[in-house]
Design a protein around this motif. Structure first.
Motif, PDB file in Angstrom:
ATOM      1  N   ILE A   1       4.278   0.345  17.104  1.00  0.00           N
ATOM      2  CA  ILE A   1       5.055   0.455  15.858  1.00  0.00           C
ATOM      3  C   ILE A   1       5.360   1.920  15.623  1.00  0.00           C
ATOM      4  O   ILE A   1       4.454   2.726  15.346  1.00  0.00           O
ATOM      5  CB  ILE A   1       4.279  -0.126  14.662  1.00  0.00           C
ATOM      6  CG1 ILE A   1       3.915  -1.592  14.919  1.00  0.00           C
ATOM      7  CG2 ILE A   1       5.111  -0.004  13.390  1.00  0.00           C
ATOM      8  CD1 ILE A   1       3.077  -2.207  13.815  1.00  0.00           C
ATOM      9  N   VAL A   2       6.633   2.282  15.740  1.00  0.00           N
ATOM     10  CA  VAL A   2       7.072   3.657  15.516  1.00  0.00           C
ATOM     11  C   VAL A   2       8.395   3.612  14.766  1.00  0.00           C
ATOM     12  O   VAL A   2       8.997   2.560  14.601  1.00  0.00           O
ATOM     13  CB  VAL A   2       7.251   4.420  16.843  1.00  0.00           C
ATOM     14  CG1 VAL A   2       5.919   4.598  17.561  1.00  0.00           C
ATOM     15  CG2 VAL A   2       8.248   3.700  17.733  1.00  0.00           C
ATOM     16  N   GLY A   3       8.835   4.760  14.305  1.00  0.00           N
ATOM     17  CA  GLY A   3      10.142   4.818  13.665  1.00  0.00           C
ATOM     18  C   GLY A   3      10.120   5.330  12.245  1.00  0.00           C
ATOM     19  O   GLY A   3      11.149   5.341  11.569  1.00  0.00           O
ATOM     20  N   GLY A   4       8.968   5.752  11.758  1.00  0.00           N
ATOM     21  CA  GLY A   4       8.906   6.278  10.401  1.00  0.00           C
ATOM     22  C   GLY A   4       8.560   5.201   9.403  1.00  0.00           C
ATOM     23  O   GLY A   4       8.816   4.012   9.611  1.00  0.00           O
ATOM     24  N   ASP A   5       7.985   5.628   8.275  1.00  0.00           N
ATOM     25  CA  ASP A   5       7.526   4.692   7.252  1.00  0.00           C
ATOM     26  C   ASP A   5       8.197   4.969   5.916  1.00  0.00           C
ATOM     27  O   ASP A   5       8.563   6.107   5.604  1.00  0.00           O
ATOM     28  CB  ASP A   5       6.007   4.811   7.068  1.00  0.00           C
ATOM     29  CG  ASP A   5       5.228   4.395   8.305  1.00  0.00           C
ATOM     30  OD1 ASP A   5       5.724   3.498   9.011  1.00  0.00           O
ATOM     31  OD2 ASP A   5       4.155   4.969   8.553  1.00  0.00           O
ATOM     32  N   VAL A   6       8.341   3.905   5.111  1.00  0.00           N
ATOM     33  CA  VAL A   6       8.760   4.013   3.720  1.00  0.00           C
ATOM     34  C   VAL A   6       7.740   3.244   2.873  1.00  0.00           C
ATOM     35  O   VAL A   6       7.152   2.262   3.352  1.00  0.00           O
ATOM     36  CB  VAL A   6      10.186   3.462   3.494  1.00  0.00           C
ATOM     37  CG1 VAL A   6      11.217   4.362   4.156  1.00  0.00           C
ATOM     38  CG2 VAL A   6      10.315   2.038   4.000  1.00  0.00           C
ATOM     39  N   PRO A   7       7.511   3.642   1.620  1.00  0.00           N
ATOM     40  CA  PRO A   7       6.385   3.087   0.857  1.00  0.00           C
ATOM     41  C   PRO A   7       6.692   1.817   0.074  1.00  0.00           C
ATOM     42  O   PRO A   7       5.774   1.185  -0.446  1.00  0.00           O
ATOM     43  CB  PRO A   7       6.054   4.223  -0.116  1.00  0.00           C
ATOM     44  CG  PRO A   7       7.376   4.885  -0.367  1.00  0.00           C
ATOM     45  CD  PRO A   7       8.116   4.802   0.945  1.00  0.00           C
ATOM     46  N   GLY A   8       7.954   1.430  -0.042  1.00  0.00           N
ATOM     47  CA  GLY A   8       8.289   0.357  -0.958  1.00  0.00           C
ATOM     48  C   GLY A   8       7.998  -1.039  -0.428  1.00  0.00           C
ATOM     49  O   GLY A   8       8.104  -1.301   0.763  1.00  0.00           O
ATOM     50  N   TYR A   9       7.626  -1.922  -1.351  1.00  0.00           N
ATOM     51  CA  TYR A   9       7.602  -3.365  -1.094  1.00  0.00           C
ATOM     52  C   TYR A   9       8.835  -3.932  -1.782  1.00  0.00           C
ATOM     53  O   TYR A   9       9.017  -3.774  -2.997  1.00  0.00           O
ATOM     54  CB  TYR A   9       6.334  -3.996  -1.664  1.00  0.00           C
ATOM     55  CG  TYR A   9       5.144  -3.952  -0.731  1.00  0.00           C
ATOM     56  CD1 TYR A   9       4.460  -5.112  -0.403  1.00  0.00           C
ATOM     57  CD2 TYR A   9       4.703  -2.753  -0.179  1.00  0.00           C
ATOM     58  CE1 TYR A   9       3.354  -5.088   0.450  1.00  0.00           C
ATOM     59  CE2 TYR A   9       3.603  -2.706   0.669  1.00  0.00           C
ATOM     60  CZ  TYR A   9       2.935  -3.877   0.974  1.00  0.00           C
ATOM     61  OH  TYR A   9       1.848  -3.845   1.816  1.00  0.00           O
ATOM     62  N   PHE A  10       9.692  -4.586  -1.002  1.00  0.00           N
ATOM     63  CA  PHE A  10      11.000  -5.043  -1.478  1.00  0.00           C
ATOM     64  C   PHE A  10      10.968  -6.564  -1.566  1.00  0.00           C
ATOM     65  O   PHE A  10      10.782  -7.252  -0.553  1.00  0.00           O
ATOM     66  CB  PHE A  10      12.087  -4.569  -0.516  1.00  0.00           C
ATOM     67  CG  PHE A  10      13.492  -4.967  -0.902  1.00  0.00           C
ATOM     68  CD1 PHE A  10      14.128  -4.364  -1.970  1.00  0.00           C
ATOM     69  CD2 PHE A  10      14.177  -5.934  -0.184  1.00  0.00           C
ATOM     70  CE1 PHE A  10      15.427  -4.713  -2.321  1.00  0.00           C
ATOM     71  CE2 PHE A  10      15.470  -6.288  -0.521  1.00  0.00           C
ATOM     72  CZ  PHE A  10      16.098  -5.679  -1.596  1.00  0.00           C
ATOM     73  N   GLY A  11      11.151  -7.089  -2.781  1.00  0.00           N
ATOM     74  CA  GLY A  11      11.000  -8.510  -2.997  1.00  0.00           C
ATOM     75  C   GLY A  11      12.259  -9.210  -3.445  1.00  0.00           C
ATOM     76  O   GLY A  11      13.063  -8.655  -4.193  1.00  0.00           O
ATOM     77  N   GLY A  12      12.430 -10.435  -2.958  1.00  0.00           N
ATOM     78  CA  GLY A  12      13.419 -11.353  -3.492  1.00  0.00           C
ATOM     79  C   GLY A  12      12.705 -12.291  -4.440  1.00  0.00           C
ATOM     80  O   GLY A  12      11.794 -13.031  -4.053  1.00  0.00           O
ATOM     81  N   MET A  13      13.071 -12.278  -5.683  1.00  0.00           N
ATOM     82  CA  MET A  13      12.321 -12.936  -6.752  1.00  0.00           C
ATOM     83  C   MET A  13      13.117 -14.113  -7.286  1.00  0.00           C
ATOM     84  O   MET A  13      14.251 -13.960  -7.752  1.00  0.00           O
ATOM     85  CB  MET A  13      12.051 -11.910  -7.851  1.00  0.00           C
ATOM     86  CG  MET A  13      11.205 -12.375  -8.990  1.00  0.00           C
ATOM     87  SD  MET A  13      10.902 -10.966 -10.093  1.00  0.00           S
ATOM     88  CE  MET A  13       9.953 -11.784 -11.373  1.00  0.00           C
ATOM     89  N   PHE A  14      12.542 -15.314  -7.208  1.00  0.00           N
ATOM     90  CA  PHE A  14      13.197 -16.493  -7.766  1.00  0.00           C
ATOM     91  C   PHE A  14      12.972 -16.534  -9.281  1.00  0.00           C
ATOM     92  O   PHE A  14      11.867 -16.300  -9.762  1.00  0.00           O
ATOM     93  CB  PHE A  14      12.633 -17.757  -7.125  1.00  0.00           C
ATOM     94  CG  PHE A  14      13.048 -19.021  -7.832  1.00  0.00           C
ATOM     95  CD1 PHE A  14      14.351 -19.491  -7.729  1.00  0.00           C
ATOM     96  CD2 PHE A  14      12.144 -19.714  -8.612  1.00  0.00           C
ATOM     97  CE1 PHE A  14      14.733 -20.648  -8.387  1.00  0.00           C
ATOM     98  CE2 PHE A  14      12.514 -20.878  -9.264  1.00  0.00           C
ATOM     99  CZ  PHE A  14      13.808 -21.347  -9.154  1.00  0.00           C
ATOM    100  N   LEU A  15      14.027 -16.860 -10.019  1.00  0.00           N
ATOM    101  CA  LEU A  15      13.938 -16.864 -11.472  1.00  0.00           C
ATOM    102  C   LEU A  15      14.255 -18.217 -12.101  1.00  0.00           C
ATOM    103  O   LEU A  15      13.538 -18.680 -12.983  1.00  0.00           O
ATOM    104  CB  LEU A  15      14.864 -15.791 -12.064  1.00  0.00           C
ATOM    105  CG  LEU A  15      14.501 -14.345 -11.714  1.00  0.00           C
ATOM    106  CD1 LEU A  15      15.592 -13.393 -12.166  1.00  0.00           C
ATOM    107  CD2 LEU A  15      13.162 -13.958 -12.315  1.00  0.00           C
TER     108      LEU A  15
END
Length: 818
Positions: free
Chosen positions: A313-327
């Motif tokens: 696993i390479v390529g740099g990291d980002v900290p966010g958790y990105f969610g699709g939220m059902f409403l």
């Protein structure tokens, strides 16, 4: 099966955009480090597409940028923008989305399953028409024509007795001769568009496509307020505009999320995915007693960047958790058309490296299978890959022609899993909204009964199983309108449907105070003598003068309250102005970039000098105008004219100007990242449409020597000329200035003596044709658009005029050089 091409860093390629109606424009990938183009022989052929205003490349790129989560949108059913090198969904410099959109599947009259989708690069099945009107429209809460139903204001913007009957799409949906005059604006930035699955372009270019006959109306919302500025809400209306009954319909929200640094090679192949169901209890500051305890349930599928390990696993990291939220979605208490309760039926994720069912479905049969497979994952995968996830709801058992289904989701992001959940809680609160007394009847919406059950025909009652009764008793409802007895407690929540508040208003967030009512609204000039506005004519005057604009407004912004906290955080008003507007082709008014701040007035002047401060609100208060229009729970609302301000700085007669008055507020919130208290200012955005433009006029003159023609000669264009439009086919004008106060008629002749036009005071020519106010009323000026009484453009030549006044006639000549 067609394997989706892997994503590689593509070389830079320049694609020219030809901005002409019905010009071939390839739906190819854009420049930069983005997904590779389809290999030769694949079924997507961009060269066959013919269109004009697909909102996907400059200058038709639309971006949600009010919140910390930026998001690109298209009007092709694709959320995100695979065609441009810019970040599709950006947060703290990282990329989190390749594409997303609706997957809608149903059984058609041929008894076969069909699924309409928009997937780059192969199956762009949802599309707008090829008309320029079918682009993306931007609005905000408080904008003209966008009022919503609340206890403090009437959402019937056009006064026809119906609220919010329009959709923001540039069309006359309610057939009243007006466009987008009564829609519901939500959030501090709203983008709206519509697209369908039965366009000729989709049918002709995608051999496997079998349209269901669906029109999708999409709205998306963002807020800038701290705490609710890390999500984007979506509201979809799915309408059956075809001629077949659709059965067993499922609606899915497909998300191809990619987390990583955009510039990194193959950043999309090292992601992990998961699903989270959250039940939480929180305190509601806007409620008291047992209602202050608020139960929330959330369903979130999410993706995040697997940490680099220096090997696989390479390529740099980002900290966010990105969610699709059902409403939410449409429900049917009888269970005949739709599910009885709101809920997900399917949660699935797939990977690009595997065949279906672990990988992407490729045919309608496979896509319908994915949507209709019930169940949710029990554990997340441990192997990093290029994942997508789908949230599905259904089945909607029947959708007849003309019927619609609503479906709501959101994108939410945060620092780590806990940060995403914290922002998801705020997103859920905003979506849940408030129950309000919209019908004005205190007997509807009491005792926890928030849902009205009516039957289309009293002979065919609606049967309802009481979910709050352990015996599961069934009741029959034969009411055809929402009388008090038609209301039931459908959510088993004693805090919804109380004190007469029967109507749920979703998507309620903290925004700036609404703008005041002002004489910048030209519709006021037609109704100032109406009985509904007694004494209003004392204060309301047309804004234009001789090298002066006089603005008047009321105090409606000051009696509003934040819908979430109930707080009053009004601080002041801002006055905005647009100069040198040229009316670009297709423009209906100024763009957000055209506005400049002209003045600001504060309740608490920033220099602390009180009434002596130049920006004190008291400086423009007309305290003698104390007639009260209506008493509200938060104080009296005064008539327009409570405040008045003159703009004389650089105002030139004959030029077109726009003015807007917005309100702003100041509140103190805790920063969710630092934990520190900070002052947040919420300001409204200025907006105006063409009918609100103002052109100043010369004052009446004394004697014939004061009458002049400007410009003279007219040389094929003047500094004040505008682009052409439907209401102003030439964009040109000349002014007869210094007319006597008592002039009665103006006649223009050719040198040969032919009558060109005959006009009278108050005639609407030029500006009057594009606005509902009258630029020629009660002034010493008459504007003429150089169009003859027979509708022809005048030619070059010398023309004679006669201005008739009581007891005199003023004569002169002017020259037109084409």
């Amino acid at each position: 099966m067609t394997v989706r091409p892997a994503r590689v860093a593509a070389p830079h390629r320049l694609i020219h955009l030809v901005m002409l109606l019905l010009v071939a424009l390839p739906l190819a990938a854009a420049t930069g480090s983005v997904e590779a183009r389809p290999a030769p022989g694949e079924r997507f052929d961009p060269g066959r597409l013919v269109q004009s205003l697909y909102a996907r490349r400059d200058p038709y790129v639309f971006t949600h940028n009010t919140a910390l989560l930026t998001l690109q949108l298209t009007n092709l059913g694709i959320i995100g923008n695979p065609w441009i090198p810019e970040i599709s969904a950006g947060w703290r410099g990282g990329e989190y989305l390749f594409q997303a959109g609706l997957w809608i599947g149903a059984i058609g009259e041929d008894q076969e399953p069909h699924v309409s989708t928009s997937i780059f690069p192969n199956d762009v099945e949802f599309r707008p028409s090829l008309l320029p009107v079918d682009t993306i429209y931007e609005a905000f809460e408080g904008g003209r024509g966008g009022n919503r139903s609340t206890e403090a204001s009437n959402a019937d913007d056009d006064g026809d007795g119906f609220e919010d009957e329009d959709f923001l799409n540039g069309k006359d949906d309610d057939f009243d001769g007006q466009i987008d005059e009564d829609f519901a604006a939500i959030g501090q930035q709203m983008l709206a568009c519509e697209y369908r699955d039965d366009t000729p372009e989709a049918a002709n270019q995608i051999n496997s496509h079998r349209p269901l006959g669906l029109l999708v109306r999409q709205r998306s919302f963002q807020w800038s307020t701290v705490g609710i500025n890390e999500f984007t809400g979506f509201d979809f209306e799915v309408i059956n505009v075809g001629d077949q009954r659709l059965r067993d319909m499922y609606i899915g929200f497909f998300v191809d999320a990619d987390a990583g640094p955009k510039a990194a090679s193959n950043y999309w192949i090292d992601d992990l995915v998961g699903f989270l169901q959250v039940d939480t209890l929180l305190a509601d500051a806007g409620q008291s007693g047992q209602c202050a305890r608020r139960q929330l349930r959330m369903d979130i599928a999410y993706i995040y960047d697997a940490p680099d390990n220096g090997g696989s696993i390479v390529g740099g990291d980002v900290p966010g958790y990105f969610g699709g939220m059902f409403l939410g979605h449409t429900t049917d208490p009888a269970g005949i058309k739709a599910p009885v309760r709101v809920g997900l039926s399917t949660v699935r994720w797939t990977a690009s490296s595997a065949p279906y069912p672990e990988g992407d479905p490729d045919t309608d049969v496979e896509r319908y299978d994915l949507l209709s497979r019930s169940g949710v994952p029990t554990r997340p995968p441990s192997k990093a890959d290029d994942y997508r996830f789908t949230l599905g709801a259904g089945p909607f058992l029947s959708l007849e022609p003309g019927e619609r289904i609503d479906f709501q989701v959101a994108f939410v992001i945060g620092d780590g899993l806990s940060g995403m959940v914290e922002n998801a809680v705020n997103a859920q609160i905003v979506f849940n909204g408030r129950h309000l007394d919209v019908d004005g009847n205190p007997e509807t919406g009491v005792g926890g009964r928030e849902r009205c059950l009516t039957a289309a025909d009293p002979r065919f009652p609606v049967f309802w199983d009481d979910p709050c009764d352990t015996l599961n008793s069934t009741q029959a409802f034969q009411f055809t309108n929402c009388v008090p007895a038609a209301f039931v407690d459908d959510d088993c929540n004693p805090c919804t449907g109380v004190t007469g508040r029967e109507s749920l208003l979703n998507w309620v967030g903290t925004t700036a105070p609404p703008p005041p009512l002002a004489n910048t609204d030209p519709d006021l000039f037609r109704d100032i003598d109406a009985p509904a506005m007694p004494n209003a004519e004392i204060y309301v005057g047309a804004p234009q003068g001789d090298r002066r604009i006089t603005l008047q407004w009321d105090n409606a912004s000051e009696i509003s309250r934040d819908p979430i906290s109930g707080l009053d955080f009004f601080e002041g008003y801002r006055i905005w102005r647009v100069d040198n507007w040229q009316r670009p082709e297709g423009a209906i008014g100024p763009t957000p970039q055209d506005w400049m701040l002209a003045a600001e007035f504060r309740r608490h002047p920033v220099d602390g000098l009180g009434s002596e401060s130049p920006n004190s609100l008291r400086r423009v208060l007309q305290s003698e105008r104390d007639s009260v229009k209506v008493m509200t729970d938060h104080g009296p609302q005064y008539f327009i004219g409570r405040y008045e301000w003159d703009d004389e700085r650089g105002v030139i007669n004959g030029r077109v100007y726009f003015y807007a008055i917005t309100a702003f507020g100041v509140l103190t919130r805790r920063n969710p990242i630092t934990g520190l208290l900070e002052t947040v200012e919420l300001g409204g955005s200025p907006s105006a449409v063409q009918k609100e433009m103002v052109a100043t006029s010369w004052a009446p003159g004394n004697g014939c020597d004061a009458v002049k023609v400007v410009p003279n000669p007219y040389r094929g264009g003047a500094d004040w000329d505008l682009g052409v439009s439907d209401c102003d086919p030439t964009g040109t004008k000349i002014a007869f200035r210094g007319l006597p106060a008592d002039w009665t008629r103006l006649k223009i002749h050719s040198l040969a003596g032919d009558l060109i036009i005959e006009a009278y005071p108050g005639d609407s020519r030029v500006i009057g044709a594009c606005t509902s106010s009258d630029a020629n009323r009660q002034s010493g000026t008459f504007y003429w658009d150089l169009i003859t009484r027979s509708g022809q453009n005048i030619t070059s030549g010398i023309y004679l005029y006669v201005v008739e006044a009581s007891g005199s006639a003023c004569r002169g000549r002017f020259v037109v050089i084409r």
